[in-house]
Design an enzyme around this catalytic site. Structure first.
Site, mmCIF file in Angstrom:
data_model
loop_
_atom_site.group_PDB
_atom_site.id
_atom_site.type_symbol
_atom_site.label_atom_id
_atom_site.label_comp_id
_atom_site.label_asym_id
_atom_site.label_seq_id
_atom_site.Cartn_x
_atom_site.Cartn_y
_atom_site.Cartn_z
ATOM 1 C CG ASP A 62 -1.920 1.104 1.237
ATOM 2 O OD1 ASP A 62 -2.216 1.668 0.161
ATOM 3 O OD2 ASP A 62 -2.402 1.440 2.333
ATOM 4 C CE LYS A 64 -3.439 5.206 0.821
ATOM 5 N NZ LYS A 64 -2.832 4.262 1.774
ATOM 6 C CG ASP A 67 5.975 10.233 -10.231
ATOM 7 O OD1 ASP A 67 6.087 10.995 -11.223
ATOM 8 O OD2 ASP A 67 6.794 10.221 -9.296
ATOM 9 C CB THR A 121 -11.483 8.618 4.384
ATOM 10 O OG1 THR A 121 -10.248 8.114 4.866
ATOM 11 C CG2 THR A 121 -12.187 7.572 3.573
HETATM 12 O O1 C5P Z 1 -5.104 0.893 12.467
HETATM 13 P P1 C5P Z 1 -6.232 1.019 11.494
HETATM 14 O O2 C5P Z 1 -7.172 -0.168 11.495
HETATM 15 O O3 C5P Z 1 -6.950 2.334 11.603
HETATM 16 O O4 C5P Z 1 -5.484 0.984 10.090
HETATM 17 C C1 C5P Z 1 -6.131 1.322 8.941
HETATM 18 C C2 C5P Z 1 -5.237 1.117 7.756
HETATM 19 O O5 C5P Z 1 -5.977 1.423 6.611
HETATM 20 C C3 C5P Z 1 -4.007 2.013 7.742
HETATM 21 O O6 C5P Z 1 -2.947 1.263 7.183
HETATM 22 C C4 C5P Z 1 -4.394 3.139 6.830
HETATM 23 O O7 C5P Z 1 -3.315 3.639 6.060
HETATM 24 C C5 C5P Z 1 -5.384 2.485 5.904
HETATM 25 N N1 C5P Z 1 -6.390 3.392 5.374
HETATM 26 C C6 C5P Z 1 -7.307 4.089 6.154
HETATM 27 N N2 C5P Z 1 -8.241 4.896 5.594
HETATM 28 C C7 C5P Z 1 -8.281 5.041 4.291
HETATM 29 C C8 C5P Z 1 -7.376 4.353 3.481
HETATM 30 C C9 C5P Z 1 -6.446 3.525 4.065
HETATM 31 O O8 C5P Z 1 -7.301 3.983 7.368
HETATM 32 N N3 C5P Z 1 -9.200 5.808 3.774
#
Ligand code: C5P
Length: 243
Positions: A62, A64, A67, A121
């Site tokens: 992940d 992302k 470029d 988000t």
């Molecule tokens: O610890 P937690 O469950 O909040 O982790 C969520 C994971 O999902 C993290 O790696 C974060 O980068 C990813 N993520 C997120 N919200 C998004 C996209 C990705 O929390 N909109």
């Protein structure tokens, strides 16, 4: 076709390979896939991915990518050579970048699932307006998801609030990975909007990402198994994004 039962993706958001390996050892087969994101990759580099793949784990890289098409394609080829099963690109890189990414993935590893991030988000309608994107976040999510699918992506990352609309307005057979998932009874931490694993599934997710509720649990393995029990889903570790 992909499985409609959400696979559990565990986000290895830790700063060392040693800690990541401890979590993987505890969670084991309960995770459909392990997500290596910016933190762990920046700290440990590609060897952490190679080691997970060599141990038979599916890896979701992940990073992302966003470029110019040539640069993203080159990065995707390297990720494919590492053996990752899923990776992310920003849909806002545009159609040429998305097509370059998906063509690159297919040229090295045809079953590599390329997922698009639509609108972060953390962004509100007001933030989008400041970026010169006028309209609602939800409409921009839909627009970017459609662009990603039209350019070869197998799916998108989407919060639960957008999932039902994506399922209704776009074709029904793409991967939706939902983060911000919290099992019943856990603290939301800094996720502004959270859903339970069961709610994410009901909204149409194929996979859920869970990080801290598992990685910071006293017993990560037990927490992962509890999440699986909550979604009432037997996993199919041999399939990533497709059944
Ligand atoms: O610890 P937690 O469950 O909040 O982790 C969520 C994971 O999902 C993290 O790696 C974060 O980068 C990813 N993520 C997120 N919200 C998004 C996209 C990705 O929390 N909109």
């Amino acid at each position: 076709m992909h499985t409609r039962r959400p696979g559990l993706i565990v986000a290895l958001d830790v700063s060392s390979a040693t800690r990541a390996q401890e979590i993987v050892a505890a969670v084991g087969e309960s995770a459909f896939c392990y997500k290596v994101g910016m933190q762990l990759y920046t700290a440990e580099g590609p060897q952490v991915v190679r080691d997970l793949v060599a141990a038979g784990r599916h890896v979701f890289l992940d990073l992302k990518y966003h470029d110019i098409p040539n640069t993203v394609a080159a990065a995707v080829r390297e990720a494919a050579r590492l053996g990752v099963s899923m990776l992310t690109v920003h849909a806002s890189g545009g159609s040429k970048m998305l097509r370059a990414a998906t063509d690159a993935a297919r040229s090295v590893k045809p079953d590599l699932v390329v997922l698009a991030v639509t609108v972060l988000t953390s962004l509100t309608d007001h933030d989008l307006d400041n970026l010169g994107v006028h309209g609602r976040v939800g409409d921009q999510v839909l627009r970017l998801a459609a662009l990603a699918l039209a350019n070869g992506c197998q799916g998108v990352i989407a919060p639960a609030r957008d999932t039902a609309r994506l399922r209704t307005e776009l074709k029904d057979d793409f991967v939706i990975v939902t983060p911000g998932v919290r099992p019943l009874g856990t603290a939301p931490a800094d996720q502004a909007r959270v859903v339970t694993p069961r709610e994410a599934m009901a909204a149409g997710a194929t996979h859920i990402v869970v990080g801290r509720p598992i990685t910071e649990a006293p017993d990560p393995g037990a927490e992962a198994r509890a999440i699986l029990a909550e979604i009432g889903s037997a996993l199919q570790p041999a399939t990533v994004g497709r059944a």
